[in-house]
Design a protein around this motif. Sequence first.
Motif, PDB file in Angstrom:
ATOM      1  N   ILE A 124       0.697  -1.395   0.236  1.00 36.73           N
ATOM      2  CA  ILE A 124       0.059  -0.024  -0.063  1.00 36.73           C
ATOM      3  C   ILE A 124       0.906   1.167   0.070  1.00 36.73           C
ATOM      4  N   PRO A 125       0.292   2.504  -0.482  1.00 41.50           N
ATOM      5  CA  PRO A 125       1.088   3.584  -0.254  1.00 41.50           C
ATOM      6  C   PRO A 125       1.221   4.061   1.139  1.00 41.50           C
ATOM      7  N   SER A 126       2.327   4.992   1.514  1.00 38.82           N
ATOM      8  CA  SER A 126       2.670   5.281   2.648  1.00 38.82           C
ATOM      9  C   SER A 126       1.783   6.086   3.351  1.00 38.82           C
ATOM     10  N   LYS A 127       1.393   6.073   4.634  1.00 37.63           N
ATOM     11  CA  LYS A 127       0.275   6.474   5.156  1.00 37.63           C
ATOM     12  C   LYS A 127       0.505   8.340   5.083  1.00 37.63           C
ATOM     13  N   PHE A 128       1.695   8.566   4.820  1.00 33.86           N
ATOM     14  CA  PHE A 128       2.070  10.093   4.719  1.00 33.86           C
ATOM     15  C   PHE A 128       1.786  10.531   3.409  1.00 33.86           C
ATOM     16  N   ALA A 129       1.443   9.407   2.285  1.00 27.73           N
ATOM     17  CA  ALA A 129       1.246   9.973   1.040  1.00 27.73           C
ATOM     18  C   ALA A 129      -0.082   8.930   0.434  1.00 27.73           C
ATOM     19  N   PRO A 130      -0.988   8.939   1.100  1.00 27.42           N
ATOM     20  CA  PRO A 130      -1.920   7.965   0.783  1.00 27.42           C
ATOM     21  C   PRO A 130      -2.302   7.757  -0.463  1.00 27.42           C
ATOM     22  N   ASN A 131      -2.326   8.919  -1.448  1.00 30.52           N
ATOM     23  CA  ASN A 131      -2.790   8.911  -2.822  1.00 30.52           C
ATOM     24  C   ASN A 131      -1.721   8.719  -3.687  1.00 30.52           C
ATOM     25  N   SER A 132      -0.449   8.597  -3.195  1.00 32.11           N
ATOM     26  CA  SER A 132       0.616   8.236  -4.033  1.00 32.11           C
ATOM     27  C   SER A 132       0.449   6.765  -4.876  1.00 32.11           C
ATOM     28  N   ASP A 133       1.297   6.745  -6.154  1.00 32.66           N
ATOM     29  CA  ASP A 133       1.262   5.558  -6.829  1.00 32.66           C
ATOM     30  C   ASP A 133       2.486   4.720  -6.156  1.00 32.66           C
ATOM     31  N   TYR A 134       3.476   5.355  -5.404  1.00 37.65           N
ATOM     32  CA  TYR A 134       4.525   4.825  -4.890  1.00 37.65           C
ATOM     33  C   TYR A 134       4.013   4.053  -3.638  1.00 37.65           C
ATOM     34  N   LEU A 135       4.318   2.313  -3.857  1.00 39.99           N
ATOM     35  CA  LEU A 135       3.671   1.652  -2.760  1.00 39.99           C
ATOM     36  C   LEU A 135       4.902   1.490  -1.818  1.00 39.99           C
ATOM     37  N   ALA A 136       4.931   2.024  -0.787  1.00 38.03           N
ATOM     38  CA  ALA A 136       5.788   1.893   0.307  1.00 38.03           C
ATOM     39  C   ALA A 136       5.626   1.268   1.683  1.00 38.03           C
ATOM     40  N   ASP A 137       4.511   0.816   1.919  1.00 39.62           N
ATOM     41  CA  ASP A 137       4.234   0.143   3.122  1.00 39.62           C
ATOM     42  C   ASP A 137       3.500  -1.131   2.817  1.00 39.62           C
ATOM     43  N   VAL A 138       3.357  -2.023   3.685  1.00 39.16           N
ATOM     44  CA  VAL A 138       2.611  -3.387   3.649  1.00 39.16           C
ATOM     45  C   VAL A 138       1.624  -3.385   4.698  1.00 39.16           C
ATOM     46  N   GLU A 139       0.642  -4.091   4.315  1.00 40.83           N
ATOM     47  CA  GLU A 139      -0.351  -4.634   5.412  1.00 40.83           C
ATOM     48  C   GLU A 139      -0.314  -6.076   5.699  1.00 40.83           C
ATOM     49  N   LEU A 140      -0.554  -6.450   6.992  1.00 43.74           N
ATOM     50  CA  LEU A 140      -0.200  -7.903   7.486  1.00 43.74           C
ATOM     51  C   LEU A 140      -1.440  -8.260   8.147  1.00 43.74           C
ATOM     52  N   SER A 141      -1.683  -9.569   7.930  1.00 42.20           N
ATOM     53  CA  SER A 141      -2.981 -10.229   8.428  1.00 42.20           C
ATOM     54  C   SER A 141      -2.629 -10.137   9.984  1.00 42.20           C
ATOM     55  N   ALA A 142      -3.544 -10.297  10.754  1.00 43.68           N
ATOM     56  CA  ALA A 142      -3.363 -10.377  12.231  1.00 43.68           C
ATOM     57  C   ALA A 142      -2.238 -11.483  12.639  1.00 43.68           C
TER      58      ALA A 142
END
Length: 90
Positions: free
Chosen positions: A52-70
């Motif tokens: 996912i995009p960074s929480k600091f640039a949520p509309n960015s096309d640059y995917l810098a973060d990840v989401e993990l399951s619990a």
Amino acid sequence: MSAGAQVWPDPELIKGVSSDLVMEGNLHTYVTSEAGLAPFKNVTRVKASRVIPSKFAPNSDYLADVELSAAAAQQFRAAGEACRVVYFKD
């Protein structure tokens, strides 16, 4: 831990620390092959649910973060506080 909670870097451990210092501290690395993982010892693999995009640039096309399951977040936390994140694109 609630959904959407940041697991790395641990917000409590970096409270008051400049984000520039966190970034320059070389606490994360990107590799694109198994050979790139060779220098790292004691590796815990955790698969992201999505990138996912960074929480600091949520509309960015640059995917810098990840989401993990619990379960993956729990596994990540179990790796310990003194860890380095290596993003591996497979």
